[in-house]
Design an enzyme around this catalytic site. Structure first.
Site, PDB file in Angstrom:
ATOM      1  N   TYR A 143      49.282 -40.153  81.180  1.00 30.16           N
ATOM      2  CA  TYR A 143      50.292 -39.863  82.202  1.00 30.16           C
ATOM      3  C   TYR A 143      49.863 -40.443  83.545  1.00 30.16           C
ATOM      4  O   TYR A 143      50.674 -40.982  84.297  1.00 30.16           O
ATOM      5  CB  TYR A 143      50.510 -38.353  82.310  1.00 30.16           C
ATOM      6  CG  TYR A 143      51.166 -37.758  81.080  1.00 30.16           C
ATOM      7  CD1 TYR A 143      52.537 -37.872  80.890  1.00 30.16           C
ATOM      8  CD2 TYR A 143      50.413 -37.087  80.114  1.00 30.16           C
ATOM      9  CE1 TYR A 143      53.150 -37.334  79.759  1.00 30.16           C
ATOM     10  CE2 TYR A 143      51.008 -36.555  78.979  1.00 30.16           C
ATOM     11  CZ  TYR A 143      52.379 -36.682  78.804  1.00 30.16           C
ATOM     12  OH  TYR A 143      52.973 -36.156  77.681  1.00 30.16           O
ATOM     13  N   ASN A 166      63.206 -37.574  78.742  1.00 32.49           N
ATOM     14  CA  ASN A 166      63.641 -38.935  78.412  1.00 32.49           C
ATOM     15  C   ASN A 166      64.937 -38.894  77.602  1.00 32.49           C
ATOM     16  O   ASN A 166      64.946 -38.382  76.492  1.00 32.49           O
ATOM     17  CB  ASN A 166      62.514 -39.617  77.608  1.00 32.49           C
ATOM     18  CG  ASN A 166      62.858 -41.033  77.211  1.00 32.49           C
ATOM     19  OD1 ASN A 166      63.909 -41.550  77.586  1.00 32.49           O
ATOM     20  ND2 ASN A 166      61.954 -41.657  76.467  1.00 32.49           N
ATOM     21  N   CYS A 174      58.224 -42.949  75.175  1.00 32.94           N
ATOM     22  CA  CYS A 174      57.445 -41.897  75.834  1.00 32.94           C
ATOM     23  C   CYS A 174      56.409 -41.299  74.877  1.00 32.94           C
ATOM     24  O   CYS A 174      55.480 -40.628  75.319  1.00 32.94           O
ATOM     25  CB  CYS A 174      58.360 -40.812  76.393  1.00 32.94           C
ATOM     26  SG  CYS A 174      59.395 -40.023  75.164  1.00 32.94           S
ATOM     27  N   HIS A 175      56.573 -41.568  73.559  1.00 31.20           N
ATOM     28  CA  HIS A 175      55.575 -41.047  72.612  1.00 31.20           C
ATOM     29  C   HIS A 175      54.239 -41.761  72.769  1.00 31.20           C
ATOM     30  O   HIS A 175      53.226 -41.295  72.264  1.00 31.20           O
ATOM     31  CB  HIS A 175      56.091 -41.190  71.167  1.00 31.20           C
ATOM     32  CG  HIS A 175      56.416 -42.599  70.768  1.00 31.20           C
ATOM     33  ND1 HIS A 175      57.638 -43.181  71.034  1.00 31.20           N
ATOM     34  CD2 HIS A 175      55.672 -43.555  70.150  1.00 31.20           C
ATOM     35  CE1 HIS A 175      57.632 -44.431  70.564  1.00 31.20           C
ATOM     36  NE2 HIS A 175      56.447 -44.683  70.036  1.00 31.20           N
ATOM     37  N   GLU A 201      52.630 -46.582  64.272  1.00 32.09           N
ATOM     38  CA  GLU A 201      52.321 -47.767  65.067  1.00 32.09           C
ATOM     39  C   GLU A 201      50.864 -48.201  64.902  1.00 32.09           C
ATOM     40  O   GLU A 201      50.539 -49.365  65.182  1.00 32.09           O
ATOM     41  CB  GLU A 201      52.637 -47.485  66.546  1.00 32.09           C
ATOM     42  CG  GLU A 201      54.141 -47.233  66.769  1.00 32.09           C
ATOM     43  CD  GLU A 201      54.506 -47.164  68.237  1.00 32.09           C
ATOM     44  OE1 GLU A 201      53.644 -47.441  69.089  1.00 32.09           O
ATOM     45  OE2 GLU A 201      55.677 -46.856  68.520  1.00 32.09           O
TER      46      GLU A 201
END
Lengths: 206, 173
Positions: A143, A166, A174-175, A201
């Site tokens: 963050y 979001n 945002c993940h 990912e």
């Protein structure tokens, strides 16, 4: 809607083919409404590894992606208030978004190429969201690191708020924003969804 | 809003007939969408949609140059039209489905023609209250009478309909 059991028995024969007729009429309505310029928000629901996703779009672009735990009915009601009450289920208007999300979950897409409508986020939240795609696929940022990209580098908590609200999760990643200690932190799709996305990912590409 | 699709279809079918109901249904929802941003003060969305459906049905009759409501002696042509629709539906299906659809269509056509035979106020009260599920006070708003009168018309209408249908059943071999 009134149920058939509330119909007096004398009138029941009138209801025999109603469901099919209404389904057919509903299916044809979005095209007629779009032709008349009467659809401001089109939506559809798609299946995904993180549960059912509500996709909503305006003339500008994709305006909302919502997890089922957010309550799709509540999200649609909020869109009716904040964008326009002219909302219709019109799946074809969201074909591109559905296809790109499908490719993403299949590991075949690393970034989204969709017109976006940012109208549900203003001011600093919008600024934060605009920076999220800079965190590449398979990477994470804290963050604090995201705050450093913005005009208010010390607004770490505000970055957390922007991510938590979001309107376009997955598409605006945002993940990929995690806590400075390396732990995942919260996610509007739930902690399991965040873990699943980060694992997806991190997986070797097919 | 789409949740009210069934109620609106029932009203359209009752007011313009099964064949033309689809067009009026779509006109109703397009008109509702057009009016939507200004309709924030609508307390009962269903009654509002039924009112639009009623107005669109009247427009439809006006365009077709017909009387706005089928009169009592219109039973025979109405029944023929509805049975013809049922036949077309049945022909499009296959095997047992044909028989089932035809029978269901005939039952529906019988009820529709019995509804068409009711006196005006009773007919509309049956449509709005028993078929569309509106409250008596809302029906009174549509009929321009009192809640008590709307309640009586709905109740008398259903009784008359019952007698009608029993009579039709007896005529059948």
């Amino acid at each position: 809607m009134i149920a058939n059991r509330e119909l007096p028995s004398e009138l029941l024969p009138l209801a025999v083919d109603e469901d099919g007729a209404v389904a057919r009429l509903r299916a044809a309505l979005p095209a007629a409404a779009a032709a008349a310029g009467l659809v401001d928000v089109a939506y559809r629901v798609v299946d995904s590894p993180v549960g059912q996703l509500l996709l909503a779009g305006t003339e500008v672009g994709l305006v909302r992606v919502a997890f089922s735990r957010e309550g799709h009915d509540a999200v649609l009601a909020a869109l009716a208030t904040t964008v326009s009450p002219r909302i219709l289920r019109a799946p074809s208007r969201l074909d591109a978004a559905a296809r790109e999300l499908d490719e993403y979950f299949g590991g075949r897409r690393h970034s989204f190429d969709l017109p976006l409508d940012f109208r549900l986020a203003n001011g600093f939240r919008r600024e934060v969201l605009a920076h999220l795609p800079e965190i590449g696929y398979g990477h994470t940022a804290s963050y604090a690191a995201v705050a450093a990209l913005t005009s208010s580098p010390r607004a770490v908590r505000a970055v957390g708020t922007a991510c938590a609200r979001n309107p376009l999760p997955l598409v605006l990643p945002c993940h990929r924003v995690i806590r400075s200690d390396g732990s995942q932190g919260a996610y509007l799709g739930g902690p399991d969804a965040k873990a699943l996305l980060l694992a997806l990912e991190a997986a070797p590409q097919p | 809003m789409a949740a009210h699709g069934t109620v609106v279809l029932r009203v359209c079918r009752a007011l313009v007939g099964v064949q033309d109901a689809d067009d009026v249904w779509q006109e109703t929802f397009l008109a509702a969408l057009r009016a939507y941003p200004e309709s924030g003060g609508i307390r009962n969305r269903e009654a509002w949609l039924v009112t639009i459906a009623r107005n669109k049905s009247m427009d439809h009759h006006r365009r077709a140059g017909r009387l706005p409501v089928p009169s009592g002696n219109a039973q025979a042509p109405l029944a023929v039209a509805w049975t013809a629709t049922a036949g077309a539906v049945a022909a499009a299906a296959g095997g047992d489905d044909v028989v089932r659809a035809l029978e269901a269509g005939e039952d529906a056509a019988m009820v529709w023609s019995a509804v068409a035979l009711l006196p005006e106020k009773q007919r509309l009260a049956v449509i709005y209250h028993h078929l569309a599920g509106l409250r008596h006070a809302e029906v009174a708003g549509l009929l321009g009478n009192s809640e008590a009168a709307a309640r009586r018309a709905a109740s008398d209408g259903l009784k008359a309909l019952r007698v009608q249908l029993l009579g039709q059943d007896r005529e059948q071999p």
